[in-house]
Scaffold this motif. Structure first.
Motif, PDB file in Angstrom:
ATOM      1  N   ASP A  29     -35.922   4.632   2.226  1.00  0.00           N
ATOM      2  CA  ASP A  29     -35.645   4.274   0.835  1.00  0.00           C
ATOM      3  C   ASP A  29     -34.240   3.698   0.717  1.00  0.00           C
ATOM      4  O   ASP A  29     -33.269   4.320   1.131  1.00  0.00           O
ATOM      5  CB  ASP A  29     -35.810   5.492  -0.084  1.00  0.00           C
ATOM      6  CG  ASP A  29     -35.958   5.071  -1.535  1.00  0.00           C
ATOM      7  OD1 ASP A  29     -37.033   4.566  -1.882  1.00  0.00           O
ATOM      8  OD2 ASP A  29     -34.988   5.208  -2.306  1.00  0.00           O
ATOM      9  N   THR A  60     -36.984   9.150   7.413  1.00  0.00           N
ATOM     10  CA  THR A  60     -36.778   9.384   5.977  1.00  0.00           C
ATOM     11  C   THR A  60     -36.617  10.875   5.682  1.00  0.00           C
ATOM     12  O   THR A  60     -37.277  11.710   6.306  1.00  0.00           O
ATOM     13  CB  THR A  60     -37.933   8.799   5.132  1.00  0.00           C
ATOM     14  OG1 THR A  60     -37.727   9.141   3.752  1.00  0.00           O
ATOM     15  CG2 THR A  60     -39.297   9.320   5.558  1.00  0.00           C
ATOM     16  N   ASN A  61     -35.752  11.181   4.750  1.00  0.00           N
ATOM     17  CA  ASN A  61     -35.570  12.565   4.308  1.00  0.00           C
ATOM     18  C   ASN A  61     -36.604  12.981   3.274  1.00  0.00           C
ATOM     19  O   ASN A  61     -36.652  14.145   2.873  1.00  0.00           O
ATOM     20  CB  ASN A  61     -34.166  12.753   3.702  1.00  0.00           C
ATOM     21  CG  ASN A  61     -33.194  13.338   4.713  1.00  0.00           C
ATOM     22  OD1 ASN A  61     -33.559  13.574   5.864  1.00  0.00           O
ATOM     23  ND2 ASN A  61     -31.966  13.579   4.278  1.00  0.00           N
ATOM     24  N   PHE A 159     -38.531  19.002  -0.992  1.00  0.00           N
ATOM     25  CA  PHE A 159     -38.617  18.514  -2.374  1.00  0.00           C
ATOM     26  C   PHE A 159     -39.976  18.897  -2.967  1.00  0.00           C
ATOM     27  O   PHE A 159     -41.008  18.736  -2.336  1.00  0.00           O
ATOM     28  CB  PHE A 159     -38.443  16.997  -2.383  1.00  0.00           C
ATOM     29  CG  PHE A 159     -38.461  16.399  -3.754  1.00  0.00           C
ATOM     30  CD1 PHE A 159     -37.380  16.551  -4.602  1.00  0.00           C
ATOM     31  CD2 PHE A 159     -39.560  15.680  -4.197  1.00  0.00           C
ATOM     32  CE1 PHE A 159     -37.388  15.991  -5.870  1.00  0.00           C
ATOM     33  CE2 PHE A 159     -39.582  15.114  -5.466  1.00  0.00           C
ATOM     34  CZ  PHE A 159     -38.493  15.277  -6.302  1.00  0.00           C
ATOM     35  N   ASP A 189     -30.629  16.631   0.197  1.00  0.00           N
ATOM     36  CA  ASP A 189     -30.156  15.552  -0.689  1.00  0.00           C
ATOM     37  C   ASP A 189     -29.905  16.122  -2.082  1.00  0.00           C
ATOM     38  O   ASP A 189     -30.785  16.746  -2.673  1.00  0.00           O
ATOM     39  CB  ASP A 189     -31.197  14.436  -0.812  1.00  0.00           C
ATOM     40  CG  ASP A 189     -31.471  13.715   0.510  1.00  0.00           C
ATOM     41  OD1 ASP A 189     -31.445  14.374   1.565  1.00  0.00           O
ATOM     42  OD2 ASP A 189     -31.717  12.499   0.459  1.00  0.00           O
ATOM     43  N   THR A 192     -31.791  12.179  -5.926  1.00  0.00           N
ATOM     44  CA  THR A 192     -32.618  11.143  -5.355  1.00  0.00           C
ATOM     45  C   THR A 192     -32.977  10.171  -6.472  1.00  0.00           C
ATOM     46  O   THR A 192     -32.723  10.442  -7.642  1.00  0.00           O
ATOM     47  CB  THR A 192     -33.853  11.783  -4.668  1.00  0.00           C
ATOM     48  OG1 THR A 192     -34.685  10.745  -4.179  1.00  0.00           O
ATOM     49  CG2 THR A 192     -34.646  12.640  -5.615  1.00  0.00           C
ATOM     50  N   LYS A 223     -31.892  14.488   8.002  1.00  0.00           N
ATOM     51  CA  LYS A 223     -30.534  13.934   8.053  1.00  0.00           C
ATOM     52  C   LYS A 223     -29.624  14.727   7.125  1.00  0.00           C
ATOM     53  O   LYS A 223     -30.068  15.100   6.060  1.00  0.00           O
ATOM     54  CB  LYS A 223     -30.562  12.467   7.595  1.00  0.00           C
ATOM     55  CG  LYS A 223     -31.428  11.541   8.439  1.00  0.00           C
ATOM     56  CD  LYS A 223     -31.602  10.162   7.805  1.00  0.00           C
ATOM     57  CE  LYS A 223     -32.469  10.154   6.583  1.00  0.00           C
ATOM     58  NZ  LYS A 223     -32.780   8.811   6.056  1.00  0.00           N
ATOM     59  N   ASP A 248     -28.539   3.593   3.728  1.00  0.00           N
ATOM     60  CA  ASP A 248     -27.875   3.223   2.468  1.00  0.00           C
ATOM     61  C   ASP A 248     -27.051   4.370   1.904  1.00  0.00           C
ATOM     62  O   ASP A 248     -26.426   4.230   0.858  1.00  0.00           O
ATOM     63  CB  ASP A 248     -28.911   2.791   1.415  1.00  0.00           C
ATOM     64  CG  ASP A 248     -29.747   3.950   0.914  1.00  0.00           C
ATOM     65  OD1 ASP A 248     -30.163   4.794   1.753  1.00  0.00           O
ATOM     66  OD2 ASP A 248     -29.983   4.045  -0.298  1.00  0.00           O
TER      67      ASP A 248
END
Ligand code: PLP
Ligand code: CA
Length: 302
Positions: A29, A60-61, A159, A189, A192, A223, A248
């Motif tokens: 993402d 990806t997380n 999540f 994270d 998001t 990550k 990113d």
């Protein structure tokens, strides 16, 4: 790594970077897509890198999907990427349990969505919990006690848009009362970008609830933790110095690359702006930055 850089450099010569590594790890993402929208020039860039013999890996997380579900997403977006090249934090949780020989007769309690359940199932682990668990207000009568499965040996938290108090209490009981019970987080994270209209509470919010009640820190498999990097390096037999991590986000992607001793490239096509990168309060500096990965096609040495 301990090396400190004064500043990140704008990418000027993509060929030099491409020639200096054998593998590119791409965050998804903000690099490949934004939500359900493909970022400009991605198919051509991936094709070019493949034609130059580079190994491409996607990390990806976002734990809500399994690698198989991500495979479909890549396909829908017209990208030629196979399931085996995709490493989501849902997969990482199952891979971690495998790596420590988590006993098949024990169970995993899952706070999270379908992706984690699918990966655990595929890896042959018994699990309970998942999106549908709990959901009703807990009525407290005198002496009421919530039962929990004493055979739960790991709580995996990711999540979860169905998050509720039942899940917090159940996960807490497992972690606090089952001897040796592991507390694993897919990712932490903070926020998001579920929609482009605002920032949304990320996986770190669900993990934080269990950390708060158990007073324990989770083992993070996504990550920026080194688990996936070590896993990838050993699976593909690659030297970390031969990897460029492209992402990113500074505190997940770029830190992930730096923790692994890889080259790092920040793209500004996602959540980090140039002013955030250059802000005095930011201490995470990638080797290079550029607007988007399709800059690889145009940035030639002059
Ligand atoms: N977690 C959730 C729930 C997300 O929706 C996202 C991005 O969409 C992420 C994590 C970060 O994903 P990535 O590591 O691909 O940037
Ligand atoms: Ca990202």
């Amino acid at each position: 790594r301990m090396e400190t850089r004064a500043s990140a450099l704008p990418l000027k010569n993509a060929d030099e970077l491409i020639d200096s590594v054998e593998t590119f790890i791409f965050d998804c993402d903000g690099v490949i897509w934004k939500g359900d929208k493909l970022i400009d020039g991605v198919p051509q860039t991936l094709d070019m890198l493949r034609s130059r013999g580079k190994r491409l890996v996607f990390v990806t997380n976002n734990s809500t999907k399994s690698r198989k579900q991500y495979g479909k997403k890549f396909e829908t977006l017209g990208l030629n990427v196979s399931e085996e090249e995709i490493f989501a934090s849902s997969f990482a949780a199952a891979a971690y349990l495998k790596s420590i020989n988590f006993p098949k007769e024990k169970k995993v309690y899952v706070i999270g969505e379908d992706g984690i359940l699918k990966e655990l199932e595929l890896a042959g682990f018994q699990y309970l919990g998942g999106p549908e668990d709990g959901g009703k207000k807990i009525e407290l009568k005198p002496g009421f006690l919530m039962e929990h499965d004493k055979n739960v040996g790991a709580v995996v938290v990711g999540f979860d848009r169905y998050f509720n108090y039942y899940k917090v209490q159940y996960g807490t009981l497992c972690v606090r009362e089952n001897p040796g019970c592991l507390f694993i987080a897919t990712n932490r994270d903070a926020v998001t970008h579920l929609t482009d209209a605002q920032e949304w509470a990320g996986g770190g919010s669900m993990v934080g609830a269990i950390a708060g009640s158990t007073q324990r820190e989770p083992l993070v498999v996504g990550k920026p933790s080194t688990f996936m990097m070590d896993y990838l390096a050993s699976k593909f037999g690659i030297l970390k110095s031969q990897i460029c991590m492209v992402g990113d986000r500074l505190d997940t992607d770029i830190l992930f690359g730096q923790n692994g001793g890889c080259k790092t490239l920040l793209v500004l096509s996602g959540v980090t702006s140039l002013s955030m990168l250059q802000s005095p309060s930011n201490s995470i500096l990638p080797d290079f930055y550029t607007n988007k990965i399709s800059d690889f096609l145009s940035l030639k040495a002059t």
